[in-house]
Design a protein around this motif. Sequence first.
Motif, short mmCIF file in Angstrom:
data_model
loop_
_atom_site.label_atom_id
_atom_site.label_comp_id
_atom_site.label_asym_id
_atom_site.label_seq_id
_atom_site.Cartn_x
_atom_site.Cartn_y
_atom_site.Cartn_z
N GLY A 49 0.64 -1.09 0.22
CA GLY A 49 0.00 -0.11 0.01
C GLY A 49 0.80 1.31 -0.19
O GLY A 49 0.13 2.48 0.07
N GLU A 50 2.01 1.10 -0.06
CA GLU A 50 3.16 2.40 -0.22
C GLU A 50 3.61 2.64 -1.57
O GLU A 50 3.96 1.62 -2.24
CB GLU A 50 4.07 2.32 0.98
N LEU A 51 4.07 3.73 -1.74
CA LEU A 51 4.83 4.07 -2.99
C LEU A 51 6.19 4.33 -2.62
O LEU A 51 6.81 5.31 -3.13
CB LEU A 51 4.17 5.32 -3.84
N ARG A 52 6.89 3.41 -1.97
CA ARG A 52 8.19 3.71 -1.50
C ARG A 52 8.89 2.28 -1.65
O ARG A 52 8.14 1.17 -1.72
CB ARG A 52 8.29 4.48 -0.32
N SER A 53 10.16 2.14 -1.62
CA SER A 53 10.85 0.93 -1.71
C SER A 53 12.05 0.87 -0.80
O SER A 53 12.37 1.88 0.03
CB SER A 53 11.72 0.82 -3.03
N ILE A 54 12.30 -0.34 -0.08
CA ILE A 54 13.08 -0.64 0.82
C ILE A 54 14.21 -1.71 0.29
O ILE A 54 13.62 -2.63 -0.13
CB ILE A 54 12.28 -1.02 2.15
N GLY A 55 15.23 -1.55 0.28
CA GLY A 55 16.22 -2.41 -0.34
C GLY A 55 17.49 -2.60 0.29
O GLY A 55 17.95 -1.69 1.14
N VAL A 56 18.13 -3.66 0.09
CA VAL A 56 19.56 -3.97 0.78
C VAL A 56 20.44 -3.90 -0.51
O VAL A 56 20.43 -4.27 -1.67
CB VAL A 56 19.65 -5.31 1.19
N TRP A 57 21.55 -2.82 -0.43
CA TRP A 57 22.26 -2.40 -1.47
C TRP A 57 23.56 -2.56 -0.96
O TRP A 57 24.23 -2.44 0.18
CB TRP A 57 22.15 -0.88 -1.81
N LEU A 58 24.59 -2.85 -1.91
CA LEU A 58 26.28 -2.84 -1.65
C LEU A 58 26.84 -2.17 -2.37
O LEU A 58 26.74 -1.92 -3.64
CB LEU A 58 26.69 -4.40 -1.70
N ALA A 59 27.94 -1.47 -1.54
CA ALA A 59 28.91 -0.54 -2.04
C ALA A 59 30.09 -0.66 -1.30
O ALA A 59 30.27 -0.91 -0.11
CB ALA A 59 28.35 0.64 -2.36
#
Length: 101
Positions: A49-59
Amino acid sequence: MKEFLVEITTTIPDGTSQDEIDQRRAAERERAKELASTGHLARLWRPVGELRSIGVWLADDEDDLRQNVIGTLPLSVWMTFKVTPLQPHPNDPGPGGGGQG
């Protein structure tokens, strides 16, 4: 590489044509695939129900993440990022975590 939890909120400017939105979203999909294939994007979720994202990113570090990874997303000019550096937890039940056996 280091892991980061990244919350992304995208706000499309008023008056943006649907054609531009569609083009940027298509380019975004392709760039996300590229970043996943190079090991920079590990996981990505969208809360229900939300227009955002949550992610695991590597750098290599947060500057690398912002400049060379999430900063290269075609929608990044419309995005805000909340970046949280992560470290392993000693009770992590996942592979390599300290919570097993």
